[in-house]
Write an enzyme that holds these catalytic residues in place. Sequence first.
Site, mmCIF file in Angstrom:
data_model
loop_
_atom_site.group_PDB
_atom_site.id
_atom_site.type_symbol
_atom_site.label_atom_id
_atom_site.label_comp_id
_atom_site.label_asym_id
_atom_site.label_seq_id
_atom_site.Cartn_x
_atom_site.Cartn_y
_atom_site.Cartn_z
ATOM 1 N N VAL A 15 0.804 -1.216 0.000
ATOM 2 C CA VAL A 15 0.000 0.000 0.000
ATOM 3 C C VAL A 15 0.847 1.281 0.000
ATOM 4 O O VAL A 15 0.510 2.259 -0.680
ATOM 5 C CB VAL A 15 -1.036 -0.039 1.159
ATOM 6 C CG1 VAL A 15 -0.358 0.073 2.504
ATOM 7 C CG2 VAL A 15 -2.067 1.037 0.983
ATOM 8 N N GLY A 17 3.770 1.699 -1.406
ATOM 9 C CA GLY A 17 4.280 1.858 -2.757
ATOM 10 C C GLY A 17 3.206 2.403 -3.688
ATOM 11 O O GLY A 17 3.422 3.369 -4.423
ATOM 12 N N VAL A 77 10.246 -2.169 -0.588
ATOM 13 C CA VAL A 77 10.059 -3.576 -0.260
ATOM 14 C C VAL A 77 10.470 -3.773 1.187
ATOM 15 O O VAL A 77 10.989 -2.864 1.829
ATOM 16 C CB VAL A 77 10.885 -4.478 -1.205
ATOM 17 C CG1 VAL A 77 10.453 -4.244 -2.654
ATOM 18 C CG2 VAL A 77 12.381 -4.223 -1.069
ATOM 19 N N SER A 131 7.808 8.828 6.087
ATOM 20 C CA SER A 131 6.893 8.715 7.216
ATOM 21 C C SER A 131 5.560 9.355 6.900
ATOM 22 O O SER A 131 5.470 10.274 6.102
ATOM 23 C CB SER A 131 7.482 9.361 8.461
ATOM 24 O OG SER A 131 6.539 9.291 9.504
ATOM 25 N N LYS A 187 15.413 8.837 10.220
ATOM 26 C CA LYS A 187 14.110 8.182 10.257
ATOM 27 C C LYS A 187 13.987 7.279 11.482
ATOM 28 O O LYS A 187 12.946 7.209 12.128
ATOM 29 C CB LYS A 187 13.891 7.359 8.981
ATOM 30 C CG LYS A 187 12.609 6.517 8.968
ATOM 31 C CD LYS A 187 11.384 7.402 9.027
ATOM 32 C CE LYS A 187 10.011 6.754 9.067
ATOM 33 N NZ LYS A 187 9.772 5.385 9.017
ATOM 34 N N HIS A 190 13.318 9.448 14.365
ATOM 35 C CA HIS A 190 11.905 9.856 14.235
ATOM 36 C C HIS A 190 10.991 8.775 14.809
ATOM 37 O O HIS A 190 10.098 9.047 15.606
ATOM 38 C CB HIS A 190 11.573 10.108 12.757
ATOM 39 C CG HIS A 190 10.103 10.117 12.466
ATOM 40 N ND1 HIS A 190 9.361 8.953 12.360
ATOM 41 C CD2 HIS A 190 9.228 11.130 12.298
ATOM 42 C CE1 HIS A 190 8.094 9.266 12.134
ATOM 43 N NE2 HIS A 190 7.987 10.573 12.082
ATOM 44 N N ASN A 191 11.226 7.527 14.428
ATOM 45 C CA ASN A 191 10.364 6.450 14.918
ATOM 46 C C ASN A 191 10.513 6.255 16.419
ATOM 47 O O ASN A 191 9.532 5.991 17.107
ATOM 48 C CB ASN A 191 10.695 5.135 14.197
ATOM 49 C CG ASN A 191 10.134 5.106 12.799
ATOM 50 O OD1 ASN A 191 9.976 6.147 12.154
ATOM 51 N ND2 ASN A 191 9.818 3.925 12.307
ATOM 52 N N GLU A 194 8.542 8.759 18.053
ATOM 53 C CA GLU A 194 7.128 8.374 17.932
ATOM 54 C C GLU A 194 6.749 7.375 19.035
ATOM 55 O O GLU A 194 5.692 7.501 19.652
ATOM 56 C CB GLU A 194 6.936 7.778 16.535
ATOM 57 C CG GLU A 194 5.556 7.315 16.196
ATOM 58 C CD GLU A 194 5.544 6.652 14.803
ATOM 59 O OE1 GLU A 194 6.141 7.209 13.861
ATOM 60 O OE2 GLU A 194 4.962 5.569 14.676
ATOM 61 N N TYR A 195 7.615 6.414 19.315
ATOM 62 C CA TYR A 195 7.367 5.481 20.423
ATOM 63 C C TYR A 195 7.181 6.274 21.719
ATOM 64 O O TYR A 195 6.292 6.005 22.506
ATOM 65 C CB TYR A 195 8.576 4.549 20.637
ATOM 66 C CG TYR A 195 8.624 3.278 19.826
ATOM 67 C CD1 TYR A 195 8.574 3.300 18.437
ATOM 68 C CD2 TYR A 195 8.775 2.051 20.456
ATOM 69 C CE1 TYR A 195 8.676 2.129 17.714
ATOM 70 C CE2 TYR A 195 8.867 0.869 19.736
ATOM 71 C CZ TYR A 195 8.823 0.912 18.367
ATOM 72 O OH TYR A 195 8.926 -0.247 17.642
ATOM 73 N N LYS A 263 7.999 -3.146 15.701
ATOM 74 C CA LYS A 263 8.673 -3.678 14.517
ATOM 75 C C LYS A 263 10.173 -3.505 14.579
ATOM 76 O O LYS A 263 10.894 -4.032 13.751
ATOM 77 C CB LYS A 263 8.143 -3.000 13.256
ATOM 78 C CG LYS A 263 6.757 -3.471 12.859
ATOM 79 C CD LYS A 263 6.634 -3.445 11.333
ATOM 80 C CE LYS A 263 5.253 -3.084 10.878
ATOM 81 N NZ LYS A 263 5.271 -2.221 9.709
ATOM 82 N N TYR A 483 47.186 -1.862 33.662
ATOM 83 C CA TYR A 483 47.214 -3.049 32.809
ATOM 84 C C TYR A 483 46.020 -3.165 31.874
ATOM 85 O O TYR A 483 46.143 -3.670 30.792
ATOM 86 C CB TYR A 483 47.405 -4.338 33.633
ATOM 87 C CG TYR A 483 46.564 -4.500 34.881
ATOM 88 C CD1 TYR A 483 45.325 -5.123 34.813
ATOM 89 C CD2 TYR A 483 47.013 -4.052 36.130
ATOM 90 C CE1 TYR A 483 44.567 -5.288 35.954
ATOM 91 C CE2 TYR A 483 46.247 -4.222 37.267
ATOM 92 C CZ TYR A 483 45.025 -4.836 37.190
ATOM 93 O OH TYR A 483 44.263 -4.998 38.297
HETATM 94 C C1 LIG Z 1 4.321 -7.113 -4.121
HETATM 95 O O1 LIG Z 1 3.075 -6.660 -3.635
HETATM 96 C C2 LIG Z 1 2.691 -7.125 -2.369
HETATM 97 C C3 LIG Z 1 1.380 -6.537 -1.952
HETATM 98 O O2 LIG Z 1 0.474 -6.481 -2.973
HETATM 99 C C4 LIG Z 1 3.684 -6.786 -1.345
HETATM 100 O O3 LIG Z 1 3.325 -7.338 -0.086
HETATM 101 C C5 LIG Z 1 5.043 -7.217 -1.736
HETATM 102 O O4 LIG Z 1 5.972 -6.709 -0.805
HETATM 103 C C6 LIG Z 1 5.405 -6.750 -3.122
HETATM 104 N N1 LIG Z 1 6.699 -7.340 -3.364
HETATM 105 C C7 LIG Z 1 7.630 -6.985 -4.200
HETATM 106 C C8 LIG Z 1 8.968 -7.460 -3.906
HETATM 107 O O5 LIG Z 1 7.427 -6.338 -5.189
#
Ligand SMILES: *[C@@H]1O[C@H](CO)[C@@H](O)[C@H](O)[C@H]1NC(C)=O
Length: 485
Positions: A15, A17, A77, A131, A187, A190-191, A194-195, A263, A483
């Site tokens: 999502v 991406g 990814v 983020s 980043k 930042h996270n 956030e925690y 995570k 020593y």
């Molecule tokens: C491909 O898409 C799925 C979700 O639709 C995703 O979970 C996955 O990481 C993607 N992988 C790659 C390597 O493109």
Amino acid sequence: MSKEKADIGLIGLAVMGQNLILNMNDHHFVVACFNRTVSKVDRFLENEAKGTHILGAHSIEELVEMLKKPRRVMLLVQAGKAVDEFIETLIPLLEKGDIIIDGGNSLYRDSMRRADYLQSKNLLFIGTGVSGGEEGARNGPSLMPGGHEEAWPHIKDIFQSISAKADNEPCCDWVCMCPSGSGHFVKMVHNGIEYGDMQLICEIYQIMKDILGMSETEIADTFTTWNKGTLESYLIEITANVLRFKEKDVFILDTIRDAAGQKGTGKWTGIASLEYGVPVTLIGESVFARCLSSLIDERARASKVLKAPNVKKFDGDRKQFIEYLGQALYASKIISYAQGFMLMREAAKQYNWKLNYGSIALMWRGGCIIRSVFLGNIKAAYDNNASLENLLLDNFFQDAINKCQEGWRKVVATAVVYGIPTPCLSTALSFFDGYRSKRLPANLIQALRDYFGAHTYELLDSPGTFHHTNWTGHGGEVSASTYNN
Ligand SMILES: *[C@@H]1O[C@H](CO)[C@@H](O)[C@H](O)[C@H]1NC(C)=O
Ligand SMILES: *[C@@H]1O[C@H](CO)[C@@H](O)[C@H](O)[C@H]1NC(C)=O
Ligand SMILES: *[C@@H]1O[C@H](CO)[C@@H](O)[C@H](O)[C@H]1NC(C)=O
């Protein structure tokens, strides 16, 4: 297939991406996309991406052929092995000067390694923090890119166009003029912050519930009021929404299992702070608080035998105490951000990064999960004095903490009396009291170390000269430092 049309290629159609691609498309960039499960590409083009200029590739080769030069390929990814695998696949297909951008939640050390590796292949690498969650990716994330500086001019326009804006400036800037890793380091911090912010909100929520006996609605209303003042921030805003949310007449917050997940980026921040010797205590406590929460069955057993203090119901001035809670939250937040910036400062020293702290505050000011009005004050502090040693030394924050101090102490003291855990509110106050102390009891630590281990100590009026005392009358002449250690 027409060639070399796309401004950027993006791999990974989860999502985040998808939303980043749609965001880039809105800003008139042509994006070519690829997913290892190729059917995802077709499904995306037929649905969310229908009627756009987005191009789909069915192989990495095809993706690379679609790109203008220098080619820009962004990976979204899973952090870890998948990033290295895609980099290996891409290397033989790319040419000198092409750019690989990792937008996942990678560990900064991995980004440093990848930057060096790709440099040896004549390719450029950028590791960028992204983020803002799904919503941010779609409408304007906070972007924190760092890496090979020659790559920045080639992605600046895309990144700054799609990022969130705060005070009319993009929440995206080059993190530093430095080799690499800094984008993912920033980043990570930042996270971590956030925690800390979330744990602070949780502690305030528990005090409201368990000491003041406030209802969900009263708590939500308080947060909504706070969100109009100095505490205005995304997390405060959504806390009120979560508190008010009902399903079939039941507040669902009450029904959610109290075991927090994680995570890893909070943990990494904690590890980095131990590694660089920076007291980032609040983030550390927030990670441990999640660990403690996850011992849910053990806590249930312990609750049967370990007694709470015997106290009568709160009969103080509730309105006043709620004001104190706001002060405690604000002061603790200042400490947490001060600690986060201390960590970045130390890492910058170690790696020779020239971080621009004001622009980091601006990058976090909008788009991301910790976005807040308060980050505008932090930016102003570094704009006033770029070499500020610590946020707490800035005039604005000195005043702010001074104004909050009384309420902060009352909240922590009351929580202790009532047996309500406040790991982050309390550690923030302890840090503050330590940081503002000219003298701490570490003289005794040094004496003890010398007593049992002959580790030696320095004297106040002659630092740099080491002494050993014959404490017991049968001590040897040799000090440990002679020593080892
Ligand atoms: C491909 O898409 C799925 C979700 O639709 C995703 O979970 C996955 O990481 C993607 N992988 C790659 C390597 O493109
Ligand atoms: C800026 O901060 C540094 C370090 O805290 C301090 O030494 C210096 O006096 C400050 N400069 C100004 C103009 O306040
Ligand atoms: C330590 O003190 C004892 C008792 O005064 C003495 O006998 C011994 O020689 C001292 N040791 C050294 C190394 O000075």
